[in-house]
Design a protein around this motif. Structure first.
Motif, PDB file in Angstrom:
ATOM      1  N   GLY A 182       6.238 -15.561  -5.308  1.00 33.11           N
ATOM      2  CA  GLY A 182       5.375 -14.539  -5.162  1.00 33.11           C
ATOM      3  C   GLY A 182       5.486 -13.053  -3.689  1.00 33.11           C
ATOM      4  N   HIS A 183       5.073 -12.143  -4.311  1.00 33.86           N
ATOM      5  CA  HIS A 183       5.276 -10.813  -3.276  1.00 33.86           C
ATOM      6  C   HIS A 183       3.547 -10.325  -3.291  1.00 33.86           C
ATOM      7  CE1 HIS A 183       8.887 -10.067  -4.445  1.00 33.86           C
ATOM      8  NE2 HIS A 183       8.973 -10.364  -5.687  1.00 33.86           N
ATOM      9  N   THR A 184       3.329  -9.453  -1.780  1.00 34.69           N
ATOM     10  CA  THR A 184       2.640  -9.675  -1.208  1.00 34.69           C
ATOM     11  C   THR A 184       2.910  -7.812  -1.078  1.00 34.69           C
ATOM     12  OG1 THR A 184       3.086  -9.130   0.832  1.00 34.69           O
ATOM     13  CG2 THR A 184       1.857 -11.666  -0.287  1.00 34.69           C
ATOM     14  N   ASP A 185       1.850  -7.003  -0.942  1.00 36.58           N
ATOM     15  CA  ASP A 185       1.963  -5.366  -0.339  1.00 36.58           C
ATOM     16  C   ASP A 185       1.870  -5.778   1.648  1.00 36.58           C
ATOM     17  OD1 ASP A 185      -0.008  -5.094   1.330  1.00 36.58           O
ATOM     18  OD2 ASP A 185      -1.346  -4.948  -0.386  1.00 36.58           O
ATOM     19  N   GLY A 186       2.386  -4.503   2.179  1.00 35.46           N
ATOM     20  CA  GLY A 186       2.701  -4.259   3.097  1.00 35.46           C
ATOM     21  C   GLY A 186       1.428  -4.677   4.788  1.00 35.46           C
TER      22      GLY A 186
ATOM     23  N   ASN B  51       4.158   1.312  -0.043  1.00 39.68           N
ATOM     24  CA  ASN B  51       2.809   0.753   0.693  1.00 39.68           C
ATOM     25  C   ASN B  51       2.029   1.709   0.994  1.00 39.68           C
ATOM     26  OD1 ASN B  51       3.330  -2.719  -0.098  1.00 39.68           O
ATOM     27  ND2 ASN B  51       4.918  -1.703   1.022  1.00 39.68           N
ATOM     28  N   ASP B  52       1.805   2.974   1.026  1.00 40.83           N
ATOM     29  CA  ASP B  52       1.429   4.208   1.645  1.00 40.83           C
ATOM     30  C   ASP B  52       0.114   4.235   0.798  1.00 40.83           C
ATOM     31  OD1 ASP B  52       2.767   4.400   3.584  1.00 40.83           O
ATOM     32  OD2 ASP B  52       4.205   5.499   2.835  1.00 40.83           O
ATOM     33  N   THR B  53       0.032   4.031  -0.427  1.00 39.29           N
ATOM     34  CA  THR B  53      -0.969   4.009  -1.747  1.00 39.29           C
ATOM     35  C   THR B  53      -1.235   2.819  -1.939  1.00 39.29           C
ATOM     36  OG1 THR B  53       0.019   3.956  -4.014  1.00 39.29           O
ATOM     37  CG2 THR B  53      -0.328   6.418  -2.263  1.00 39.29           C
ATOM     38  N   ASP B  54      -2.815   2.939  -2.716  1.00 40.13           N
ATOM     39  CA  ASP B  54      -3.714   1.675  -3.188  1.00 40.13           C
ATOM     40  C   ASP B  54      -2.642   1.532  -4.401  1.00 40.13           C
ATOM     41  OD1 ASP B  54      -5.356   1.656  -1.231  1.00 40.13           O
ATOM     42  OD2 ASP B  54      -6.273   2.723  -2.490  1.00 40.13           O
ATOM     43  N   ALA B  55      -2.541   2.084  -5.279  1.00 40.57           N
ATOM     44  CA  ALA B  55      -1.753   1.510  -6.868  1.00 40.57           C
ATOM     45  C   ALA B  55      -0.328   1.105  -6.641  1.00 40.57           C
ATOM     46  CB  ALA B  55      -1.170   3.287  -7.073  1.00 40.57           C
ATOM     47  N   GLY B  56       0.473   1.726  -5.301  1.00 38.98           N
ATOM     48  CA  GLY B  56       1.936   1.291  -4.937  1.00 38.98           C
ATOM     49  C   GLY B  56       1.648   0.153  -4.268  1.00 38.98           C
ATOM     50  N   ARG B  57       0.847   0.069  -3.422  1.00 34.99           N
ATOM     51  CA  ARG B  57       0.149  -1.617  -2.950  1.00 34.99           C
ATOM     52  C   ARG B  57      -0.094  -2.857  -3.931  1.00 34.99           C
ATOM     53  NH1 ARG B  57      -1.700   1.326   1.257  1.00 34.99           N
ATOM     54  NH2 ARG B  57      -3.540   1.228   0.590  1.00 34.99           N
ATOM     55  N   ALA B  58      -0.716  -1.948  -4.742  1.00 32.83           N
ATOM     56  CA  ALA B  58      -1.045  -3.072  -6.537  1.00 32.83           C
ATOM     57  C   ALA B  58       0.177  -3.640  -7.215  1.00 32.83           C
ATOM     58  CB  ALA B  58      -2.328  -2.482  -7.115  1.00 32.83           C
ATOM     59  N   LYS B  59       1.132  -2.722  -7.292  1.00 31.08           N
ATOM     60  CA  LYS B  59       2.378  -2.765  -7.276  1.00 31.08           C
ATOM     61  C   LYS B  59       3.325  -4.301  -7.091  1.00 31.08           C
ATOM     62  CE  LYS B  59       3.153   1.489  -9.489  1.00 31.08           C
ATOM     63  NZ  LYS B  59       3.737   1.144 -11.053  1.00 31.08           N
TER      64      LYS B  59
END
Length: 230
Positions: free
Chosen positions: A150-154, A200-208
């Motif tokens: 499992g992984h999370t955003d920043g 992790n600076d954008t919503d799209a990046g955090r979603a990935k």
């Protein structure tokens, strides 16, 4: 499906290891014996290289699991079986990123397949639907181990995200168990926010980054049968 040949990068190391084998013994060996000699001489070196290039080579990460090399003729037998299973996964779930690594399979379930909402370990309806497709493949290939990461955003502290990522991995395993996959085949590990694949600076990046990865490897039964040429 993305097929990356992780063994090509180690070709020079394999060539060097072959020099350690006597010319006479190699000349007298048949093709199967040559393959076994290569696997024995270079397995440890090649395993380390592949582990570090599987995407995550850190201690306890997916690269450490996929870096294990059986080698020789048995490794070829296992590799053929993993080729077949990788194709089945790709056909069942084309939105996933499926990658053959050494004698195993790496699966990345991204925001299009099994993404989690922010600060949540609950499986979405889309995630459940896609896991249902994997269940069929896992049932058809019972002689494999399934490691779930499992992984999370920043966002948030490292300690909190480790716990959250562990809950996400276990959510996947609990769902698979509820749908007939033996728990003994599976292991969960939370990686927290340590291995982002996007900004992790954008919503799209955090979603990935809120994702789940699988490492599929041969279990002991498959390894034993491979050594027997089955």
């Amino acid at each position: 499906m993305k097929y990356l040949n992780k063994t090509n990068i180690a070709a020079v190391f394999l060539s060097g290891s072959l020099m350690l084998t006597s010319c006479e013994s190699v000349q007298n060996a048949n093709n199967a014996q040559k393959g076994a000699a290569i696997g024995t001489a270079s397995g440890a070196v090649l395993g380390g290289i592949i582990g570090n290039n599987a995407g995550h080579g850190g201690k306890g990460g997916i690269g450490a699991v996929l870096g294990g090399i059986v080698g020789g003729v048995a490794g070829i037998v296992i590799g053929n079986k993993m080729d077949k299973q990788a194709k089945e996964i790709n056909q069942a779930l084309p939105g996933a990123e499926v990658e053959r690594v050494a004698e195993g399979i790496k699966i990345t379930l991204n925001e299009n397949t099994i993404n989690f909402n922010f600060d949540s370990a609950n499986l979405t309806p889309t995630a459940k639907n896609n896991l249902d497709k994997l269940v069929t493949v896992f049932r058809n290939n019972p002689d494999t181990n399934i490691n779930v990461y499992g992984h999370t955003d920043g966002k948030g502290s490292e300690a909190y995200n480790l716990g959250l990522s562990d809950r996400r991995a276990n959510s996947v395993i609990n769902y698979l168990v509820a749908h007939g996959i033996q728990r003994g085949r599976m292991a969960a590990k939370g990686m927290g926010k340590s291995e982002p694949i996007a900004s992790n600076d954008t919503d799209a990046g955090r979603a990935k980054n809120r994702r789940v990865e699988f490492a599929i490897t041969a279990n002991q039964k498959m390894i034993q049968e491979a050594h027997q040429g089955k």
